[in-house]
Design an enzyme around this catalytic site. Structure first.
Site, short mmCIF file in Angstrom:
data_model
loop_
_atom_site.label_atom_id
_atom_site.label_comp_id
_atom_site.label_asym_id
_atom_site.label_seq_id
_atom_site.Cartn_x
_atom_site.Cartn_y
_atom_site.Cartn_z
N CYS A 96 7.41 4.23 5.87
CA CYS A 96 6.56 3.99 4.72
C CYS A 96 7.35 3.46 3.53
O CYS A 96 6.78 2.82 2.63
CB CYS A 96 5.80 5.25 4.32
SG CYS A 96 6.87 6.58 3.70
N CYS A 141 0.83 -1.20 0.00
CA CYS A 141 0.00 0.00 0.00
C CYS A 141 0.87 1.25 0.00
O CYS A 141 0.66 2.18 -0.79
CB CYS A 141 -0.93 -0.01 1.21
SG CYS A 141 -2.15 1.32 1.21
N CYS A 142 1.87 1.28 0.86
CA CYS A 142 2.79 2.43 0.90
C CYS A 142 3.56 2.55 -0.42
O CYS A 142 3.85 3.65 -0.89
CB CYS A 142 3.76 2.29 2.06
SG CYS A 142 3.06 2.62 3.69
N CYS A 194 -1.22 8.36 7.06
CA CYS A 194 -2.54 8.05 6.52
C CYS A 194 -3.47 7.68 7.68
O CYS A 194 -3.07 7.04 8.65
CB CYS A 194 -2.46 6.90 5.53
SG CYS A 194 -1.61 7.32 3.99
N CYS A 215 -3.79 4.06 9.18
CA CYS A 215 -2.58 3.50 9.78
C CYS A 215 -2.01 4.37 10.89
O CYS A 215 -0.84 4.23 11.26
CB CYS A 215 -1.53 3.27 8.69
SG CYS A 215 -2.09 2.18 7.36
#
Length: 243
Positions: free
Chosen positions: A229, A122-123, A203, A206
């Protein structure tokens, strides 16, 4: 990057570290932003809990510097409003919102739940890949990283080489107390979520609040071994879902 070019860049970083070993953040920024030999630079900012300090310092030298802001699509609404407030307050005239590729999101995160299933990927697609692409026109970039933020940053140099570019951390030696005192001295606006217990901001899915006495970054990827990240992994990039 060819090995000889990489070696030259590393030598330049070492010389800058030696020349500016005792310099203030103000002196470091004045040097790098006025030295045409360093080339075109960008400032990368999260507009998080401590970001306003570096943004203010840079604005005193050159408020036209490109500021790259990773708008991941999952930030707190308060962060987006704070970004606009800080940019207007400091007169920063070249804020560039860097967003993930829509095709990457469609292919790898169609439900918006990748952060739960695979936070590293995702990062990678929301931060690492977009930033690497956005940095391509620049010879170097400025970050707000500090040694106090986590053990992995304890030996952080002010000047380093990452991805074939010069990376500069003018606040590397600053403590939390230094940051807070600077904000107070210049009456800088605080991120509104800090007062609600968010000591380090990323984010929304998270990021959690931290309890009194907890490490400020304990709220980032809570319960996982993950602490970064990925945009600051020297020597390469991590794009497992997008390569």
């Amino acid at each position: 990057m060819p090995l000889d070019a990489q070696a030259l860049l590393a030598a330049r970083a070492a010389k800058l570290n030696a020349d500016l070993s005792d310099a203030s953040a103000e002196a470091i920024l004045d040097r790098i932003l006025r030295d045409e030999g360093i080339g075109d630079l960008a400032l990368v900012s999260s507009f998080g809990a401590e970001s306003v300090v570096l943004l203010h310092l840079v604005a005193q030298v050159d408020a036209t510097i490109p500021v790259l802001f990773l708008e991941t699509g999952m930030l707190f609404p308060e962060t987006l409003r704070y970004q606009r407030q800080v940019a207007e307050t400091l007169g920063l005239s070249d804020i560039r919102l860097i967003r993930p590729d829509s095709a990457d999101l469609f292919l790898h995160d169609p439900e918006g739940d990748l952060h739960d299933r695979d936070p590293e990927t995702c990062c990678a697609l929301r931060k690492v890949k977009p930033l690497e692409l956005a940095l391509q026109p620049f010879e170097g970039w400025i970050t707000g990283r500090k040694r106090h933020q986590n053990p992995d940053r304890a030996a952080l140099d002010v000047f380093e080489v990452d991805g074939g570019k010069l990376k500069m951390n003018p606040l590397a030696r600053w403590s939390r107390e230094d940051v807070s005192a600077y904000m107070d001295l210049h009456d800088l606006p605080r991120h509104p979520l800090v007062a609600q217990g968010y000591a380090s901001l990323g984010c929304a899915p998270c990021t959690t609040k931290v309890a009194p006495g907890e490490d400020p970054r304990a709220g980032r990827w809570r319960g996982q071994e993950k602490t970064e990240c990925g945009i600051h992994f020297a020597g390469g990039r991590f794009w497992p879902a997008t390569r």
